[in-house]
Scaffold this active site. Structure first.
Site, PDB file in Angstrom:
ATOM      1  N   ASN A   1      59.179 -54.424 -24.466  1.00 31.62           N
ATOM      2  CA  ASN A   1      58.759 -55.425 -23.409  1.00 31.62           C
ATOM      3  C   ASN A   1      57.172 -55.191 -23.158  1.00 31.62           C
ATOM      4  O   ASN A   1      56.854 -54.029 -22.747  1.00 31.62           O
ATOM      5  CB  ASN A   1      59.483 -55.102 -22.242  1.00 31.62           C
ATOM      6  CG  ASN A   1      59.139 -55.739 -21.053  1.00 31.62           C
ATOM      7  OD1 ASN A   1      59.321 -57.057 -21.221  1.00 31.62           O
ATOM      8  ND2 ASN A   1      58.340 -55.317 -19.970  1.00 31.62           N
ATOM      9  N   GLU A   2      56.630 -56.250 -23.085  1.00 25.30           N
ATOM     10  CA  GLU A   2      55.179 -56.345 -23.007  1.00 25.30           C
ATOM     11  C   GLU A   2      54.471 -55.118 -23.760  1.00 25.30           C
ATOM     12  O   GLU A   2      53.569 -54.441 -23.182  1.00 25.30           O
ATOM     13  CB  GLU A   2      54.764 -56.142 -21.441  1.00 25.30           C
ATOM     14  CG  GLU A   2      55.619 -57.435 -20.659  1.00 25.30           C
ATOM     15  CD  GLU A   2      55.471 -57.201 -19.198  1.00 25.30           C
ATOM     16  OE1 GLU A   2      55.012 -56.020 -18.677  1.00 25.30           O
ATOM     17  OE2 GLU A   2      55.968 -58.144 -18.352  1.00 25.30           O
ATOM     18  N   ILE A   3      54.689 -54.790 -25.130  1.00 26.15           N
ATOM     19  CA  ILE A   3      54.307 -53.748 -25.716  1.00 26.15           C
ATOM     20  C   ILE A   3      52.962 -53.650 -25.953  1.00 26.15           C
ATOM     21  O   ILE A   3      52.237 -52.389 -26.097  1.00 26.15           O
ATOM     22  CB  ILE A   3      55.042 -53.458 -27.100  1.00 26.15           C
ATOM     23  CG1 ILE A   3      54.591 -54.686 -27.845  1.00 26.15           C
ATOM     24  CG2 ILE A   3      56.615 -53.477 -26.883  1.00 26.15           C
ATOM     25  CD1 ILE A   3      55.427 -54.536 -29.405  1.00 26.15           C
TER      26      ILE A   3
ATOM     27  N   ARG B   1      55.162 -51.405 -22.272  1.00 21.16           N
ATOM     28  CA  ARG B   1      53.539 -51.489 -21.856  1.00 21.16           C
ATOM     29  C   ARG B   1      52.946 -50.289 -22.731  1.00 21.16           C
ATOM     30  O   ARG B   1      53.446 -49.368 -23.490  1.00 21.16           O
ATOM     31  CB  ARG B   1      53.226 -51.505 -20.482  1.00 21.16           C
ATOM     32  CG  ARG B   1      53.983 -52.614 -19.841  1.00 21.16           C
ATOM     33  CD  ARG B   1      53.439 -52.796 -18.273  1.00 21.16           C
ATOM     34  NE  ARG B   1      53.905 -53.699 -17.710  1.00 21.16           N
ATOM     35  CZ  ARG B   1      53.945 -53.998 -16.323  1.00 21.16           C
ATOM     36  NH1 ARG B   1      53.066 -53.105 -15.446  1.00 21.16           N
ATOM     37  NH2 ARG B   1      54.469 -55.130 -15.771  1.00 21.16           N
TER      38      ARG B   1
END
Length: 757
Positions: A415-417, A379
């Protein structure tokens, strides 16, 4: 004789360092590399003192041993938030004379920014919390005198260092992993990188790239000798000798290995590679690395293959924390986690969402667990030039640190950048894609032999080798019976498709006679004349987080994946419950409860569902051992499942043997091992008898109490306590009606306190 005695005394003085009754004792031989654990006899100061010179005036030092985190308790206490600030560690030690050898402190991990001081002088530091780093302290120590080592660690908010504060896990502060003192020769081996570019059943290639700390010091008289040692036997099967200056910094091949013993989850064969540095025929330095020979690939839009055979990746995820320790876990707990994952029958683990303790990778190598190793870009979007430089550096450090582990198959770049950007335009897809391409190129340049991956960044799905979309059928949206269709649709989109993250939360010991169904319906009242069917669109928000529901969800998912021939694999989220600052309203505040185990490592019911599908160790488990008090109308049958990997199971109820059933993969629930039971009022004993080839191989027993009458409305909370063996008290609160009967379906929030002694 006198001469020999004098020589002996001199040698003893050279071979061992001074010791002190009040200071740390380090005993190290001089003539070769030596590594000693440096975890003992530290002091910790929970104070953000800015300057090392001010430490002598501080009086609030606490004695600690490493690993250590100052968030051990406050991550899950009742006070919102957790300490994100700096703290100091201090250790005093006497060092003896080791000639021109170098002393290096190796930190396996300190979160997040670290500065190391020796006798008041800064010796070095590191930024980034999940990779190891070395600090050479040789030029700062005093021989045969007291030395003070001080370490400042800061886990305060720094937007230029991943992971983002919006990541769904605690960023534990402190020296959270082991520290080692390395004494190495003045010229020594600094890195050995092992590649196995071509592997088959008949032969394997092994390429080495060796570096030393001081290449300019290497002269004609330096040579390198390498030897490959066979698994189990200890026999040397390959050797290679060369002049050091001809190979240092370049990749060079060893002789071809014939008929290699292959590494796999079933049989993780590990070779040992010994590399020695000689000067004029005298051994100067030596290192041993692990080698595993294997090859793997995906069929386009299809299955995964290892060593030429289809392998269904059966996985889970692992966060690095444990109840009572936070992230500062001793090695035996790291090893315990991986052994429990293997015992469940898994062959694959995603390390979410950051590189983990070196013990984890050693365990995966030895146990046969394939690893998805992840950069902690979780994130927060894309940041400044400083952020980008730090992120690239941390990926490079991660790859180089973990390069020789045969268990690692995938370098995940995040992940979910894109989500919840910390910077203006941090979620701009054009910028993200350019940077993701840079990271992908970096990963392949550092390691041409492994695949890159990413999860839940759709705009960059074709920029990496392996992609995982987000699929949470039956939890965040939809129903779990849609999983098969959703898998099929996604498999057609992505050439190399792995499904990372599925499941849902379950509160230990919470059960229901009326779980949400696979169609999203809910029968909400056992005693009503007509059941009220409620459509539940988002179980995460509207469900009751029971173990009952999550068992049904996993049972359905596994019945799909275990029978789909062209599916590569997936990984359940997550193996153990773990702390998160983003979930204050969870059933246990600040705890993500999606684990198959609770935070202390005790299995929930769901663990046995996976074990029944995946494990080869024969067992039987009656669902559910934490549900020993049940209630329902007289004459209403209850379905009882036995999770087992045995071919046949019989169930005995109160001494009466019920029909023996055959296990049929794909039948639900429990592969057909379920029975409708008419419970008697009062105690009920259930015994599962599991058979293989008509031989009893496993049993399980459950005793529960059943009542025919419902409780009245909730009236009061009853508190009870008992003293535990460790001296603590366990306090339990139960909801009761006016007659003292337990209210088993109470769902409102409540608060209580325990005051006094």
């Amino acid at each position: 004789m006198k001469v020999k005695l004098v020589l002996l005394v001199v040698l003893c003085g050279l071979f061992y360092l001074l010791s002190s009754s009040s200071l740390g004792t380090i005993l190290l031989p001089l003539e070769k590399r030596n590594t000693e654990n440096f975890n003992q006899d530290w002091e910790y100061l929970p104070n953000n003192v800015k300057e090392v010179a001010a430490l002598s005036a501080q009086a609030s030092w606490q004695t600690v041993e490493l690993p250590h985190t100052w968030n051990q308790w406050d991550a899950l206490d009742l006070v919102p938030g957790y300490r994100r600030d700096a703290g100091w560690y201090r250790k005093k030690v006497v060092f003896g004379d080791v000639g021109d050898a170098r002393r290096i402190l190796y930190f396996e991990g300190a979160n997040v920014s670290t500065d190391v001081y020796v006798n008041g002088q800064r010796a070095g530091g590191h930024v980034g919390g999940y990779v190891g780093f070395r600090i050479d302290i040789t030029d700062y120590i005093k021989q045969n005198e007291e030395n003070t080592i001080a370490v400042r660690v800061d886990n305060g908010y720094n937007p230029d260092v991943i992971p983002s504060q919006k990541a769904d896990f605690f960023i534990y502060g402190g020296i959270v992993r082991d520290v080692w003192l390395e004494v190495v020769p003045a010229v020594h081996l600094s890195r050995i990188a092992i590649r196995t570019p071509e592997v088959s059943e008949k032969q394997a290639q092994t390429h080495l790239e060796i570096t030393v700390n001081d290449p300019a010091a290497i002269r004609e008289e330096y040579t390198i000798k390498s030897r490959l040692i066979e698994p189990n036997s200890g026999a040397t099967i390959l050797t290679h000798d060369t002049l050091a200056r001809e190979v240092l910094g370049n990749s060079f091949p060893l002789p071809v290995l014939k008929n290699p013993r292959l590494w796999s989850p079933v049989l993780p064969q590990l070779y040992q590679l010994v590399v020695q540095l000689y000067r004029a025929g005298t051994l100067v330095d030596e290192q041993t690395e692990t080698v595993g020979y294997r090859w793997y690939h995906f069929e386009p839009y299809g299955a995964f293959y290892l060593n030429g055979e289809r392998l269904l990746l059966r996985g889970t995820h692992r966060h690095e924390e444990h109840a009572g320790y936070g992230a500062a876990m001793p090695n035996h707990l790291h090893r315990q986690d991986m052994e429990q994952i293997k015992a469940m029958g898994a062959n694959f683990v995603r390390l979410g969402h950051y590189p983990q303790d070196p013990e984890v990778y050693r365990a995966c190598d030895e146990l046969g667990l394939i690893v998805w190793d992840e950069l902690p870009w979780c994130r927060g979007g894309m940041g400044t030039a400083d952020w980008q430089a730090n992120t690239e550096r941390l990926l490079r450090e991660q790859i180089r640190q973990n390069y020789n582990h045969p268990s690692i198959f995938f370098w995940s770049l995040g992940n979910e950048i894109y989500w919840l950007p910390d910077f203006e335009n941090g979620d701009d897809e054009a910028r993200l894609n350019r940077f993701l391409t840079q990271l992908n190129d970096l990963a392949h340049a550092e390691d041409p032999g492994r695949l890159t991956a990413i999860r839940k960044y759709y705009a960059g799905a074709d920029l990496v080798d392996v992609f995982s979309p987000s699929i949470w059928s039956g939890w965040y949206a939809g129903v779990y019976t849609n999983y098969q269709n959703t898998l099929a649709q996604n498999q057609q989109k992505y050439p190399r498709f792995l499904h990372m993250e599925y499941g849902g939360s379950s509160h230990v010991g919470r059960h229901t006679e009326n779980p949400i169904t696979g169609e999203g319906g809910l029968s909400d009242d056992d005693w009503a004349e007509v059941a009220n069917q409620v459509n539940v669109k988002n179980v995460a928000k509207s469900g009751d987080w029971t173990e009952t529901y999550i068992v049904d969800l996993f049972d359905h998912y596994l019945s799909v994946t275990e029978t789909q021939a062209d599916f590569a694999g997936n990984a359940q989220w997550a193996f153990k419950d773990f702390g998160t600052p983003l979930r204050p309203q969870n059933a246990i505040p600040y705890l993500n409860q999606k684990g198959l185990l609770d935070r202390s490592g005790q299995p929930k019911d769901a663990y046995y569902v996976f074990k029944s599908y995946w494990s080869d160790d024969l067992f039987a488990y009656i669902k559910s051992h934490s549900w020993t008090h049940r209630r329902g109308p007289e004459g209403k049958a209850r379905n009882i499942s036995v999770y087992s990997n045995c071919p046949a199971v019989a169930l005995v109820h109160n001494g009466q043997r019920l029909a023996q059933k055959e296990r049929v993969l794909g039948e639900l629930p429990a592969a057909g091992l379920n029975w409708d039971i008419q419970f008697a009022e009062g105690p009920n004993e259930l015994i599962a008898l599991a058979y293989q080839e008509d031989r009893l191989v496993a049993t399980d027993t459950l005793v529960l109490t059943y009542e025919y009458q419902p409780a009245d409305k909730a009236d009061h909370i009853a508190l009870t306590s008992q003293k535990l063996a460790n001296g603590n008290y366990l306090i339990e609160a139960t909801m009761r009606d006016k007659n003292g009967r337990r209210v088993l379906d109470y769902e409102e929030e409540l608060y209580f306190s325990s005051d006094g002694a």
